[in-house]
Design a protein around this motif. Structure first.
Motif, mmCIF file in Angstrom:
data_model
loop_
_atom_site.group_PDB
_atom_site.id
_atom_site.type_symbol
_atom_site.label_atom_id
_atom_site.label_comp_id
_atom_site.label_asym_id
_atom_site.label_seq_id
_atom_site.Cartn_x
_atom_site.Cartn_y
_atom_site.Cartn_z
ATOM 1 N N ALA A 17 0.850 -1.187 0.000
ATOM 2 C CA ALA A 17 0.000 0.000 0.000
ATOM 3 C C ALA A 17 0.888 1.240 0.000
ATOM 4 C CB ALA A 17 -0.913 -0.001 1.221
ATOM 5 N N PRO A 18 0.529 2.279 -0.731
ATOM 6 C CA PRO A 18 1.341 3.494 -0.746
ATOM 7 C C PRO A 18 1.222 4.290 0.546
ATOM 8 C CG PRO A 18 -0.588 3.767 -2.144
ATOM 9 C CD PRO A 18 -0.608 2.355 -1.647
ATOM 10 N N VAL A 19 2.289 5.027 0.865
ATOM 11 C CA VAL A 19 2.295 5.933 2.011
ATOM 12 C C VAL A 19 2.737 7.307 1.530
ATOM 13 C CG1 VAL A 19 2.737 4.128 3.723
ATOM 14 C CG2 VAL A 19 4.658 5.328 2.681
ATOM 15 N N SER A 20 2.290 8.335 2.204
ATOM 16 C CA SER A 20 2.670 9.707 1.854
ATOM 17 C C SER A 20 4.084 9.998 2.328
ATOM 18 C CB SER A 20 1.708 10.698 2.511
ATOM 19 O OG SER A 20 0.413 10.525 2.006
ATOM 20 N N TRP A 21 4.881 10.626 1.468
ATOM 21 C CA TRP A 21 6.221 11.085 1.814
ATOM 22 C C TRP A 21 6.207 12.597 1.676
ATOM 23 C CZ3 TRP A 21 10.173 9.371 4.346
ATOM 24 C CH2 TRP A 21 11.392 10.027 4.269
ATOM 25 N N TYR A 22 6.579 13.291 2.740
ATOM 26 C CA TYR A 22 6.473 14.747 2.767
ATOM 27 C C TYR A 22 7.744 15.453 2.314
ATOM 28 C CZ TYR A 22 2.118 13.653 4.945
ATOM 29 O OH TYR A 22 0.871 13.153 5.169
ATOM 30 N N GLY A 37 13.626 -13.029 -5.331
ATOM 31 C CA GLY A 37 12.936 -11.822 -5.782
ATOM 32 C C GLY A 37 13.748 -10.556 -5.624
ATOM 33 N N THR A 38 13.188 -9.470 -6.106
ATOM 34 C CA THR A 38 13.773 -8.139 -6.001
ATOM 35 C C THR A 38 12.758 -7.208 -5.368
ATOM 36 O OG1 THR A 38 15.109 -8.470 -7.978
ATOM 37 C CG2 THR A 38 14.734 -6.204 -7.309
ATOM 38 N N VAL A 39 13.177 -6.487 -4.332
ATOM 39 C CA VAL A 39 12.333 -5.489 -3.677
ATOM 40 C C VAL A 39 12.814 -4.121 -4.137
ATOM 41 C CG1 VAL A 39 11.618 -4.477 -1.496
ATOM 42 C CG2 VAL A 39 11.939 -6.951 -1.666
ATOM 43 N N ALA A 40 11.912 -3.336 -4.699
ATOM 44 C CA ALA A 40 12.254 -1.992 -5.179
ATOM 45 C C ALA A 40 11.427 -0.951 -4.442
ATOM 46 C CB ALA A 40 11.986 -1.890 -6.679
ATOM 47 N N LEU A 41 12.072 0.145 -4.057
ATOM 48 C CA LEU A 41 11.365 1.299 -3.531
ATOM 49 C C LEU A 41 10.903 2.111 -4.734
ATOM 50 C CD1 LEU A 41 10.501 3.074 -1.119
ATOM 51 C CD2 LEU A 41 12.735 4.189 -1.294
ATOM 52 N N GLN A 42 9.614 2.438 -4.781
ATOM 53 C CA GLN A 42 9.055 3.189 -5.902
ATOM 54 C C GLN A 42 8.361 4.452 -5.405
ATOM 55 O OE1 GLN A 42 6.534 0.174 -7.744
ATOM 56 N NE2 GLN A 42 8.158 -0.237 -9.233
ATOM 57 N N MET A 43 8.335 5.482 -6.266
ATOM 58 C CA MET A 43 7.667 6.734 -5.938
ATOM 59 C C MET A 43 6.672 7.086 -7.032
ATOM 60 S SD MET A 43 8.778 9.443 -8.096
ATOM 61 C CE MET A 43 8.847 10.919 -7.124
ATOM 62 N N SER A 44 5.637 7.816 -6.608
ATOM 63 C CA SER A 44 4.652 8.319 -7.553
ATOM 64 C C SER A 44 4.556 9.829 -7.405
ATOM 65 C CB SER A 44 3.276 7.696 -7.299
ATOM 66 O OG SER A 44 2.314 8.290 -8.161
ATOM 67 N N CYS A 77 5.642 13.135 -2.458
ATOM 68 C CA CYS A 77 5.221 12.049 -3.347
ATOM 69 C C CYS A 77 4.563 10.939 -2.522
ATOM 70 C CB CYS A 77 6.404 11.484 -4.121
ATOM 71 S SG CYS A 77 7.667 10.680 -3.100
ATOM 72 N N LEU A 78 4.140 9.901 -3.206
ATOM 73 C CA LEU A 78 3.744 8.659 -2.550
ATOM 74 C C LEU A 78 4.886 7.676 -2.700
ATOM 75 C CD1 LEU A 78 0.070 8.134 -3.816
ATOM 76 C CD2 LEU A 78 0.806 8.943 -1.565
ATOM 77 N N PRO A 89 8.137 -15.266 -1.131
ATOM 78 C CA PRO A 89 9.137 -14.562 -0.330
ATOM 79 C C PRO A 89 8.616 -14.211 1.063
ATOM 80 C CG PRO A 89 8.044 -13.053 -1.750
ATOM 81 C CD PRO A 89 7.493 -14.412 -2.093
ATOM 82 N N ASN A 90 9.558 -13.920 1.929
ATOM 83 C CA ASN A 90 9.241 -13.387 3.247
ATOM 84 C C ASN A 90 10.183 -12.227 3.486
ATOM 85 O OD1 ASN A 90 8.357 -12.993 5.839
ATOM 86 N ND2 ASN A 90 9.657 -14.560 6.700
ATOM 87 N N ALA A 91 9.902 -11.089 2.863
ATOM 88 C CA ALA A 91 10.775 -9.922 2.952
ATOM 89 C C ALA A 91 10.100 -8.842 3.788
ATOM 90 C CB ALA A 91 11.078 -9.377 1.570
ATOM 91 N N TRP A 92 10.889 -8.254 4.679
ATOM 92 C CA TRP A 92 10.401 -7.131 5.483
ATOM 93 C C TRP A 92 11.157 -5.898 5.048
ATOM 94 C CZ3 TRP A 92 6.745 -7.253 9.396
ATOM 95 C CH2 TRP A 92 6.303 -8.518 9.785
ATOM 96 N N VAL A 93 10.452 -4.807 4.901
ATOM 97 C CA VAL A 93 11.094 -3.562 4.533
ATOM 98 C C VAL A 93 10.655 -2.473 5.494
ATOM 99 C CG1 VAL A 93 11.615 -3.978 2.113
ATOM 100 C CG2 VAL A 93 9.321 -3.286 2.776
ATOM 101 N N SER A 94 11.576 -1.585 5.784
ATOM 102 C CA SER A 94 11.293 -0.501 6.717
ATOM 103 C C SER A 94 11.742 0.805 6.094
ATOM 104 C CB SER A 94 12.048 -0.742 8.021
ATOM 105 O OG SER A 94 11.819 0.306 8.920
ATOM 106 N N LEU A 95 10.911 1.825 6.207
ATOM 107 C CA LEU A 95 11.222 3.120 5.641
ATOM 108 C C LEU A 95 11.313 4.135 6.745
ATOM 109 C CD1 LEU A 95 11.286 5.281 3.365
ATOM 110 C CD2 LEU A 95 8.812 5.112 3.360
#
Length: 95
Positions: A17-22, A37-44, A77-78, A89-95
């Motif tokens: 799910a997208p989150v707001s980035w200020y 797999g490959t985990v990518a950080l994406q922006m909108s 952005c989002l 996969p069992n990948a955890w990501v933290s922002l």
């Protein structure tokens, strides 16, 4: 200054799910079992219509095929994480 952390468990190919980035600098980490797999950080930049892999200071994209971390700097952005190329996969990501 508020510190925002989002942690997701990616359990199948696809996007979180997208989150707001200020805006401003941020860091990201990925760990766990990647299952090929490959985990990518994406922006909108346009409220979720277009998704672009985040560039890390012009030298590489913020993507992971194994545990790691990286930094980025973006304007308003989002953000989301996208997992591709894995079956269970069992990948955890933290922002």
């Amino acid at each position: 200054m508020e510190i925002k952390q989002v942690q997701v468990n990616l359990t199948a190919n696809g996007a979180s799910a997208p989150v707001s980035w200020y805006g401003g600098p941020g860091s990201v980490a990925a760990w766990g079992t990647f299952g090929g797999g490959t985990v990518a950080l994406q922006m909108s930049p346009d409220n979720g219509t277009t998704w672009i892999n985040v560039d890390r200071s012009g030298d590489s994209f913020v993507t992971f095929t194994a545990p790691g971390n990286g930094g980025f700097q973006l304007g308003l952005c989002l953000l989301r994480f996208n997992l591709a190329g894995a079956t269970s996969p069992n990948a955890w990501v933290s922002l």
